[in-house]
Design a protein around this motif. Structure first.
Motif, PDB file in Angstrom:
ATOM      1  N   HIS A  96       1.126   3.889  -3.209  1.00 42.44           N
ATOM      2  CA  HIS A  96       0.608   5.224  -2.951  1.00 42.44           C
ATOM      3  C   HIS A  96       1.677   6.283  -3.223  1.00 42.44           C
ATOM      4  O   HIS A  96       1.420   7.321  -3.855  1.00 42.44           O
ATOM      5  N   SER A  97       2.893   6.034  -2.757  1.00 42.33           N
ATOM      6  CA  SER A  97       3.999   6.992  -2.949  1.00 42.33           C
ATOM      7  C   SER A  97       4.371   7.118  -4.420  1.00 42.33           C
ATOM      8  O   SER A  97       4.647   8.215  -4.914  1.00 42.33           O
ATOM      9  N   GLU A 132       0.815  -1.224   0.000  1.00 44.06           N
ATOM     10  CA  GLU A 132       0.000   0.000   0.000  1.00 44.06           C
ATOM     11  C   GLU A 132       0.845   1.269   0.000  1.00 44.06           C
ATOM     12  O   GLU A 132       0.647   2.164  -0.832  1.00 44.06           O
ATOM     13  N   THR A 133       1.782   1.391   0.909  1.00 45.57           N
ATOM     14  CA  THR A 133       2.620   2.592   1.002  1.00 45.57           C
ATOM     15  C   THR A 133       3.445   2.780  -0.264  1.00 45.57           C
ATOM     16  O   THR A 133       3.574   3.905  -0.784  1.00 45.57           O
TER      17      THR A 133
END
Length: 424
Positions: A280-281, A276-277
């Motif tokens: 997203h980034s 997820e991170t």
């Protein structure tokens, strides 16, 4: 309504009001195939007007529409066909054919695209879905990046003279507010059917203000960003603009075993929760390279989990996924509340207007009867190609089987009785 077939894959006869008259297919074809004609062509200002939407929360959304001249529209359509042919080849070569779903022919529609995503989530079970919306998409496309991307698509160092003329017309575009224009020309409602809307002298003197007595109504985009939404070429150029983004996000989603889809300015990624991170980034980084940004208010992260009884459910406390006008909670595929709200708002407004007209007619001694057939045709199952027929189609495609057995149909099942009760 059914879309008209485009002749030779690009030409559609235009019939709307503008500063010029439309071409026939033969006239358009003989003009656009000669680059020298395009180089010398004087593109007309767009006619601009606003469409106002009332949201479910009562707030107002205003969208400005700009319509190209009849002949300019034919030129844009032809160049859009040429660009799209190269674009499709590029998508295929980069494995992106299934990723970009908007503004492309013979791929499906928002219903089939949503079904594909919901089916994928069900197949995966536990997964994370990240949805983002690009802020002011067409209004913020950087002109230099757009030009560079068009050149890269062509495999050239520069656009040819005809391409540059089209590029210039769509970036440094001029427009005239339609309401102000009609007011200046002294139009009333009955005169608005004139085509063209004014003579060459009226255009030069009254619209452009060349007579020295009137201020010009022509506005020009002097920014280094933004193209008008709605022309035949705007959509394909927006897709070309996003090619570096699409390539990079698809590449990363493939690495982590995810799925990437872009429908115009709506971005969706499905991937295992642990990434997820990272995803997203990357999205934020890549959209920044294109001098665009996401709307933080419209960013949603939805987590789906497989339950002990093997059913699919949302993580506790989370709202259903919203995508392309539908919602999905792991079990039910439904219409968004905003979609239903717009339908009811339009239906109630039309019914109230009909009721008021009926009362006025009665006071004047005329027949005070509401003509129900038109209302039924526009807003109930008795009509064709209206919202209710669209709901039936959604229910069949999204859920399979008879539409009457779906939860989606139940959202609108009693529409006829509700409408009938409101008609006096």
């Amino acid at each position: 309504m059914l879309k008209k077939e485009k002749r030779d894959g690009w030409f559609s006869a235009t019939t709307y009001q503008h500063f010029d008259l439309p071409w026939t297919f033969e006239q358009a074809r003989s003009f656009v195939v000669d680059d020298r004609n395009i180089e010398k062509h004087g593109f007309l200002p767009f006619l601009a007007f606003s469409i106002v939407y009332r949201r479910i929360d009562g707030t107002i959304k205003e969208r400005e529409i700009k319509i190209a001249g009849n002949r300019d529209s034919s030129i844009y359509s032809y160049f859009a066909k040429v660009i799209n042919e190269k674009y499709e080849e590029t998508l295929k070569a980069n494995g992106l054919s299934n990723c970009v779903t908007a503004y492309r022919a013979n791929l499906g529609n928002n219903i089939t695209f949503a079904k594909e995503v919901f089916d994928e989530i069900e197949k995966r079970g536990g997964c994370t879905v990240l949805c983002q919306d690009i802020k002011g998409f067409f209004d913020n496309l950087d002109h230099k990046i757009l030009k560079d991307q068009w050149q890269e698509l062509n495999g050239t160092q520069r656009l040819n003279a005809a391409e540059y003329a089209v590029f210039r017309s769509i970036t440094k575009f001029a427009w005239v507010d339609r309401k102000s224009c009609f007011l200046r020309l002294g139009y009333n409602q009955k005169q608005r059917k004139r085509r063209p809307i004014c003579s060459n002298d009226e255009f030069r003197n009254l619209v452009k203000g060349r007579d020295g007595r009137h201020q010009s109504l022509v506005n020009i985009n002097r920014n280094s960003y933004g193209i008008p939404q709605g022309t035949a070429i705007s959509a394909c150029l927006a897709n070309v603009y996003m090619l570096p983004f699409d390539k990079r996000i698809q590449e990363e989603c493939n690495k982590v075993g995810g799925l990437y889809r872009r429908y115009s300015d709506d971005i969706l990624c499905i991937f295992p929760p642990r990434y997820e991170t990272q995803i997203h980034s990357l999205l934020k980084q890549q959209i920044g390279y294109l001098k665009l940004e996401f709307q933080s208010k419209k960013t949603t992260i939805t987590h789906f989990e497989r339950c002990t009884d093997n059913t699919l459910a949302l993580r506790v406390g989370e709202k259903p996924l919203q995508y392309l006008g539908f919602t999905f909670d792991g079990q039910s595929r439904l219409l968004r509340a905003q979609t239903l709200s717009r339908y009811w708002a339009k239906a109630i407004k039309a019914i109230n207007t009909a009721n008021k007209d009926c009362l006025k007619a009665g006071r004047k001694g005329r027949q005070n009867k509401v003509f129900r057939r038109q209302l039924y045709s526009r807003y109930t199952h008795l009509g064709k190609l209206n919202f209710i027929s669209y709901v039936k189609k959604c229910a069949r495609i999204l859920n399979g089987g008879p539409y009457k057995k779906t939860k989606l149909w139940k959202q609108i099942k009693n529409h006829f009785a509700k409408i009938d009760r409101r008609i006096h």
